[in-house]
Write an enzyme that holds these catalytic residues in place. Structure first.
Site, PDB file in Angstrom:
ATOM      1  CG  ASP A 190      -1.724   1.199   1.424  1.00  0.00           C
ATOM      2  OD1 ASP A 190      -2.371   1.606   0.454  1.00  0.00           O
ATOM      3  OD2 ASP A 190      -1.714   1.768   2.534  1.00  0.00           O
TER       4      ASP A 190
ATOM      5  CG  ASP B 235      -1.982   7.587   0.294  1.00  0.00           C
ATOM      6  OD1 ASP B 235      -1.255   8.584   0.289  1.00  0.00           O
ATOM      7  OD2 ASP B 235      -2.637   7.207  -0.697  1.00  0.00           O
TER       8      ASP B 235
END
Length: 228
Positions: A12, A14
């Site tokens: 991922d 953020d």
């Protein structure tokens, strides 16, 4: 604890690689403040990992905002233009990504961010690091990602980009969000979670492994080459 060995890794972005979650909070609070509303941490946990239009609709509904989804997204983009270019890296992210690259471990990016948002966050300071990802999947831009996290779509699409087509159980996901963990598990993958320190640890139970920081991760736990 014993974990299954893996061969491929998906990240991922953020809140995991980039310290953007606090900036999302500032941006959304700036928007909802005009209507006398508060963007709470509990609300944030529900939005983290979702696609842009999904997050906008959830927030509009939860706070009864007199806006359309398109209007919210437009205002969000204006906020992001101001906030995102100087985003910092999260602790341990650079070291881990460079380690996998050096060890020839196939890595991919699987972010709910749009491609436009990705460039806002990365281009000014972090393009060299992110160039180490040969495969990138942008959940809010990629038409193949039909549904956002907590659905498994983004991780299945991202894994399919590896040339050797690994099985889900061969992939390890790194996430910070509850929705991201649920998505990885739904995809049949193991997932290492680096949660926000404010998060109730009872919400992290679906993760395969929980660590306080990427600095604490030991690759050999999953059959990957250890740090030198």
């Amino acid at each position: 604890m014993v974990f299954n060995p893996v061969t491929h890794v998906l990240f991922d972005m953020d809140g995991l690689i980039l310290d953007t979650e606090k900036l999302y909070t500032v941006a959304f609070q700036n928007i909802v403040s005009r209507y006398g509303k508060e963007f709470t941490f509990e609300m944030k946990l529900k939005l983290m990992g979702t696609q842009a239009h999904e997050a906008a609709q959830m927030l509009i509904t939860a706070l009864d905002l007199p806006m359309t989804v398109d209007e919210f997204i437009t205002e969000s983009k204006e906020q992001f233009q101001m906030l995102f270019p100087d985003t910092a890296l999260m602790p341990g992210a650079k070291r881990l990504i460079e380690h996998f690259h050096k060890q020839n471990i196939p890595i991919g990016l699987a972010t709910s961010s749009s491609e436009e948002g990705y460039h806002l966050k990365v281009d000014k300071h972090h393009s060299d690091l992110f160039s180490l990802f040969p495969h990138k999947t942008f959940g809010s831009s990629d038409p193949k990602v039909k549904r956002g996290k907590p659905y498994p779509d983004i991780f299945l699409v991202a894994a399919a980009k590896f040339p050797d087509s690994p099985k889900p159980e061969q992939c390890l996901v790194f996430e910070d969000a509850i929705n991201g963990v649920k998505a990885a598990r739904a995809a049949g993958m193991q997932v290492v979670m680096v949660p926000d320190p404010r998060m109730d640890r009872s919400l992290t139970k679906e993760a395969t492994l929980v660590v306080d920081s990427l600095e604490d991760f030991q690759p050999q736990l999953f059959g990957l080459p250890p740090f030198e």
